[in-house]
Design an enzyme around this catalytic site. Structure first.
Site, short mmCIF file in Angstrom:
data_model
loop_
_atom_site.label_atom_id
_atom_site.label_comp_id
_atom_site.label_asym_id
_atom_site.label_seq_id
_atom_site.Cartn_x
_atom_site.Cartn_y
_atom_site.Cartn_z
CB CYS A 329 -15.22 -3.50 4.51
SG CYS A 329 -14.11 -4.94 4.55
N1 NAD Z 1 -10.61 -6.29 8.01
C1 NAD Z 1 -11.64 -6.88 7.27
O1 NAD Z 1 -12.29 -7.38 7.85
C2 NAD Z 1 -11.44 -6.94 5.61
C3 NAD Z 1 -12.37 -7.94 5.05
C4 NAD Z 1 -12.46 -8.19 3.76
C5 NAD Z 1 -11.68 -7.45 2.96
N2 NAD Z 1 -10.66 -6.51 3.55
C6 NAD Z 1 -9.84 -5.78 2.54
O2 NAD Z 1 -8.59 -6.32 2.63
C7 NAD Z 1 -7.50 -5.41 2.45
C8 NAD Z 1 -6.43 -5.39 3.90
O3 NAD Z 1 -7.51 -4.87 4.94
P1 NAD Z 1 -6.83 -5.18 6.47
O4 NAD Z 1 -8.03 -4.86 7.27
O5 NAD Z 1 -6.06 -6.42 6.66
O6 NAD Z 1 -5.77 -3.96 6.63
P2 NAD Z 1 -4.80 -3.76 7.66
O7 NAD Z 1 -4.55 -2.28 7.91
O8 NAD Z 1 -5.09 -4.48 8.83
O9 NAD Z 1 -3.58 -4.36 7.23
C9 NAD Z 1 -2.83 -3.91 6.12
C10 NAD Z 1 -1.10 -4.28 6.70
O10 NAD Z 1 -0.74 -4.06 5.36
C11 NAD Z 1 0.62 -3.56 5.70
N3 NAD Z 1 1.43 -2.81 4.67
C12 NAD Z 1 0.99 -1.71 3.90
N4 NAD Z 1 1.69 -1.25 2.82
C13 NAD Z 1 2.50 -2.44 2.95
C14 NAD Z 1 3.64 -2.65 1.83
N5 NAD Z 1 3.84 -1.75 0.95
N6 NAD Z 1 4.40 -3.81 2.10
C15 NAD Z 1 3.82 -4.40 3.03
N7 NAD Z 1 2.97 -4.28 3.86
C16 NAD Z 1 2.24 -3.15 3.85
C17 NAD Z 1 0.32 -2.50 6.91
O11 NAD Z 1 1.60 -2.34 7.93
C18 NAD Z 1 -0.78 -3.61 7.65
O12 NAD Z 1 -0.25 -4.41 8.52
C19 NAD Z 1 -8.17 -4.17 2.35
O13 NAD Z 1 -8.26 -3.85 0.89
C20 NAD Z 1 -9.37 -4.39 2.77
O14 NAD Z 1 -10.68 -3.54 2.19
C21 NAD Z 1 -10.57 -6.37 4.84
#
Ligand code: NAD
Length: 491
Positions: A329
């Site tokens: 983030c």
């Molecule tokens: N991790 C955090 O603490 C956090 C906090 C707030 C916001 N965010 C935001 O949330 C979003 C997700 O972050 P995250 O940390 O969960 O990412 P992550 O990488 O942990 O998880 C994303 C998942 O999406 C899957 N994926 C990718 N392309 C795909 C598709 N076409 N179809 C289905 N699945 C697909 C991946 O395999 C993965 O399992 C980002 O935009 C991030 O900025 C994250």
């Protein structure tokens, strides 16, 4: 409260402009904030939306969560605990297989939580055809930066294209991924409409259609991994629909798992809200990082200063310096806005300056390792260094963008032999920006290392023992606070 509508949960959908809401599940009033509802007129739901609304409110709705990572998996479990029937979708077959076998791949989520969810009907699949059975579809896919530090929206675009053929009339599609204002309208909606077989359109801002539409909203994830001071349920959920019906559907959806939803007037406001929150953190961390550099020169303990300032009951919120930013983030999201700002001939100077300061911190840590070794009449070249902590912050199993990765690279460039210990990472292999193939070294015989470098202040380290057994401890986190020893060099 004269002049304001006080509605019960059941009739809340009839009012888009009331300034007080009821929690439909507990039938008690909560202080909800309606921000800038310019369309504060009554929102009357057409039949296709009303049916979804009723199922969402009664928790008989089916929820599909796409992207079962750090955001999507906990979210799926929250919906499942609240009684919804949840299907998780991911293109990572390993994650799908783990969840189908009742296993967790996120440290802080015990396997038994997955098993309990499965008993309540939670399933995971890579087959997007099941999306057509869902009342609401939530996208939680990554939004990283490209090699040139520009937004990489390929995951949002590709997922939207994969979702499009399965969207059905009256469904709600919500984007949760962090991104610049305009993504939901400019990237997601066009992809959903273009690839939609039956020719469905997103409900526009005009007269509600009775047929042939689906609904779109944006709702940012606000989780702070490892932060246990606020229960997830108590973090208010921002919801901004493409128009009023989508806002109401998204609000009732999230009120099934969050104590409060905060309606905003558009997807753009919701997108910008998330960026403001993260830029605020990024800039304030840069401020204390810069003041730390000055304080080190002046012989002032910056952590003591911050703790003292934090006793002020108003006007000051403490942020703490460290070895650099990490995670998916704070190091990334601000650049989504600075990139978008260029389209408007605008330079986001605070973001650029904060980035410059924060990105210089790993080099500062390496400089202090050199300083500490020099005090012991040693060089970085040839030194054996044990780095404590691979995770980007304490007590979590996430190393994305971790400054530890940069510090390893910089120390190796200077000829050091670097080993690491991290209870959350028995091994570290290959990622987007690294290829380490390292194994966590046991925390024994610490005197054999020329330097022990604290990069992450995990709670389960015994810092007193670490200091007493080491030749030199370089501490980038103030983890050794309260320990007096000439062996410690705080940076
Ligand atoms: N991790 C955090 O603490 C956090 C906090 C707030 C916001 N965010 C935001 O949330 C979003 C997700 O972050 P995250 O940390 O969960 O990412 P992550 O990488 O942990 O998880 C994303 C998942 O999406 C899957 N994926 C990718 N392309 C795909 C598709 N076409 N179809 C289905 N699945 C697909 C991946 O395999 C993965 O399992 C980002 O935009 C991030 O900025 C994250």
């Amino acid at each position: 409260m004269a002049g304001r509508s006080l509605l019960c949960g059941a009739c809340r959908a009839l009012c888009g402009g009331c300034h007080e809401l009821y929690d439909g599940h507990k039938s008690k009033r909560v202080d909800a904030i309606i921000v800038n509802m310019s369309n504060a007129s009554r929102v009357v739901l057409p039949q296709i939306a009303q049916e979804r609304f009723n199922r969402l409110e009664a928790r008989t709705a089916r929820i599909g969560v796409i992207g079962l990572g750090y955001v999507g998996l906990p979210l799926s479990l929250l919906f499942s605990e609240a009684g919804f029937t949840v299907t998780g979708f991911d293109i990572d077959s390993g994650k799908v297989a783990d969840l189908e076998a009742g296993r967790s791949y996120i440290f802080r989520i015990p396997g038994k939580e997955i098993e309990s969810a499965r008993q309540r009907g939670f399933t995971a699949t890579a087959d997007f055809a099941h999306l057509s059975e869902q009342d609401a579809i939530i996208l939680c896919v990554p939004t990283p930066l490209t090699e040139h530090r520009e937004p990489d929206l390929s995951f949002v675009e590709n997922t939207s294209k994969s979702v499009a053929p399965w969207v059905r009339e009256g469904q709600l599609v919500v984007l949760e991924s962090t991104t610049y204002p305009g993504t939901t309208e400019g990237v997601m909606i066009p992809a959903l409409e273009a690839g939609n077989g039956p020719g469905l359109k997103v409900q526009g801002k005009g007269v509600p259609a009775e047929r042939g539409v689906f609904y779109v909203a944006y709702s940012p994830e606000r989780e702070d991994p490892g932060n246990v001071t606020v229960a997830r349920r108590d973090i208010p959920k921002i919801v901004g629909g493409h128009e009023g019906i989508a806002t109401e559907l998204a609000a009732v959806l999230y009120e099934g798992i969050f104590a409060q939803s905060v309606r905003v007037s558009s997807t753009r406001v919701a997108e910008m809200t998330k960026l403001l929150e993260n830029i605020y953190r990024c800039v304030n961390i840069a401020l204390v990082n810069e003041l730390k550099l000055l304080s080190l020169r002046m012989g002032v303990d910056i952590w003591e200063v911050i703790d003292a300032a934090a006793t002020k009951p108003f006007g000051f919120q403490p942020f703490y310096p460290g070895p650099g930013l990490g995670g998916h983030c704070i190091p990334i999201d601000p650049y989504y806005l600075s990139w978008k700002a260029r389209e408007y001939d605008f330079n986001t100077r605070f973001i650029e300056l904060a980035g410059e300061v924060n990105e210089s911190m790993p080099a500062h840590v390496v400089q202090y390792v050199g300083k500490g070794l020099n005090q012991n009449k040693k060089a970085v070249n040839g030194a054996r260094i044990l780095m404590l902590g691979m995770a980007y912050k304490k007590d979590i199993d996430d190393l994305r963008e971790s400054p530890s990765l940069t510090v390893i690279e910089l120390l190796r460039e200077q000829g050091a032999e670097v080993l690491y210990n991290d209870p959350y990472f028995p091994t570290v292999g290959r990622g987007r920006h690294y290829n380490l193939n390292m194994t966590s070294t046991p925390l024994t015989d610490l005197e054999q290392y020329d330097c022990v470098l604290i990069m992450t202040d995990h709670s389960n380290y015994d810092y007193r023992t670490i200091v007493s057994e080491s030749q030199l401890v370089v501490d980038s986190r103030n983890a050794t606070k309260g320990i007096r020893s000439a062996k410690i060099l705080r940076c």
